[in-house]
Write a protein that holds these residues in place. Sequence first.
Motif, short mmCIF file in Angstrom:
data_model
loop_
_atom_site.label_atom_id
_atom_site.label_comp_id
_atom_site.label_asym_id
_atom_site.label_seq_id
_atom_site.Cartn_x
_atom_site.Cartn_y
_atom_site.Cartn_z
N SER A 137 63.33 47.34 66.42
CA SER A 137 61.91 46.97 66.29
C SER A 137 61.00 47.94 67.04
O SER A 137 59.78 47.79 67.01
N ARG A 138 61.57 48.93 67.72
CA ARG A 138 60.79 49.87 68.51
C ARG A 138 60.86 51.30 67.95
O ARG A 138 60.52 52.26 68.64
N LEU A 139 61.26 51.44 66.72
CA LEU A 139 61.51 52.77 66.16
C LEU A 139 60.30 53.70 66.27
O LEU A 139 60.46 54.91 66.44
N ARG A 140 59.10 53.17 66.16
CA ARG A 140 57.91 54.02 66.16
C ARG A 140 57.13 53.93 67.47
O ARG A 140 55.96 54.32 67.54
N HIS A 141 57.79 53.45 68.52
CA HIS A 141 57.18 53.43 69.84
C HIS A 141 57.42 54.76 70.56
O HIS A 141 58.49 55.36 70.43
N LEU A 142 56.42 55.18 71.34
CA LEU A 142 56.58 56.35 72.20
C LEU A 142 57.28 55.95 73.49
O LEU A 142 57.26 54.78 73.88
N ILE A 175 61.43 63.15 74.88
CA ILE A 175 60.24 63.96 74.62
C ILE A 175 59.06 63.02 74.48
O ILE A 175 59.03 62.17 73.57
N PRO A 176 58.06 63.11 75.36
CA PRO A 176 57.00 62.09 75.42
C PRO A 176 56.16 61.97 74.15
O PRO A 176 55.63 60.90 73.86
N ASP A 177 56.03 63.06 73.40
CA ASP A 177 55.18 63.04 72.21
C ASP A 177 55.92 62.58 70.95
O ASP A 177 55.31 62.49 69.88
N LEU A 178 57.23 62.30 71.07
CA LEU A 178 58.01 61.86 69.92
C LEU A 178 58.35 60.37 70.07
O LEU A 178 58.64 59.90 71.17
N ASP A 179 58.34 59.66 68.95
CA ASP A 179 58.70 58.25 69.00
C ASP A 179 60.21 58.10 69.08
O ASP A 179 60.96 59.09 69.13
N VAL A 180 60.67 56.85 69.12
CA VAL A 180 62.09 56.57 69.29
C VAL A 180 62.92 57.23 68.20
O VAL A 180 63.92 57.91 68.48
N PHE A 181 62.51 57.06 66.95
CA PHE A 181 63.27 57.65 65.84
C PHE A 181 63.43 59.15 66.02
O PHE A 181 64.54 59.68 65.92
#
Length: 241
Positions: A133-138, A95-101
């Motif tokens: 380290s990418r948990l909050r990346h889109l 889902i493009p609008d959600l980050d990795v987490f």
Amino acid sequence: MLSMSRIRKVYRTQLVETYALDEITLEVDTGEFVAVMGRSGSGKTTFLNVAGLLDTFDAGTYHLDGEDVSRLSDSAMSRIRNEKIGFIFQSFNLIPDLDVFDNVDVPLRYRRLPAKERKARVERAVEMVGLSSRLRHLPAQLSGGQQQRVAIARVLAGDPKLILADEPTGNLDTLMSREVMDLLERIHEQGTTIVMVTHSPECAARAPRHIHLLDGKVLDTDADAELFAERTMPSLAAAIQ
């Protein structure tokens, strides 16, 4: 883990009947890593959809993890699918609008797990695929290989007994494909059963066992397999020796 006996799937029109699966009989043991191979139209995708309870079949019996799923209701099949099966597709379906987490957390929310348990599952799964380290990346901030690893983390968070992978490296370049296959091998080494559909001889060579489909049938003899390799994937002939 997976036992099919004389499975038949027929697509009918007014003029013709097409046997997408024709008397398929096979078993996949718990903990196996199996590559399902075949040219376009051989029945690979139909096989995966039936195995994953995404599609019905017209005849035969199917046992999944010891349970007869041949005549279950839609709700019962949905429960088994959510609890026991994880799907990895060629498209990442993030889902493009959600980050990795949050992408990894989505199916856990549908299962209504407690927030604390969901958080622990997500963080563990993301760590397994090397993206802590990418948990909050889109998704747009990640490479294709990283996006597929997020999709795999989403599967792992559900703790499935069976992973069904449909061309999991189909949208990736050679280097990223190797990274994803390395990850699938590590998941298999931890005891998860994996059934992977692939056109790639290199990816198929990573699996200890190969199932060959041709015109909806399983080619189950060594001679059949060798003929399959020679006719449809010459570069695989040496790899499966």
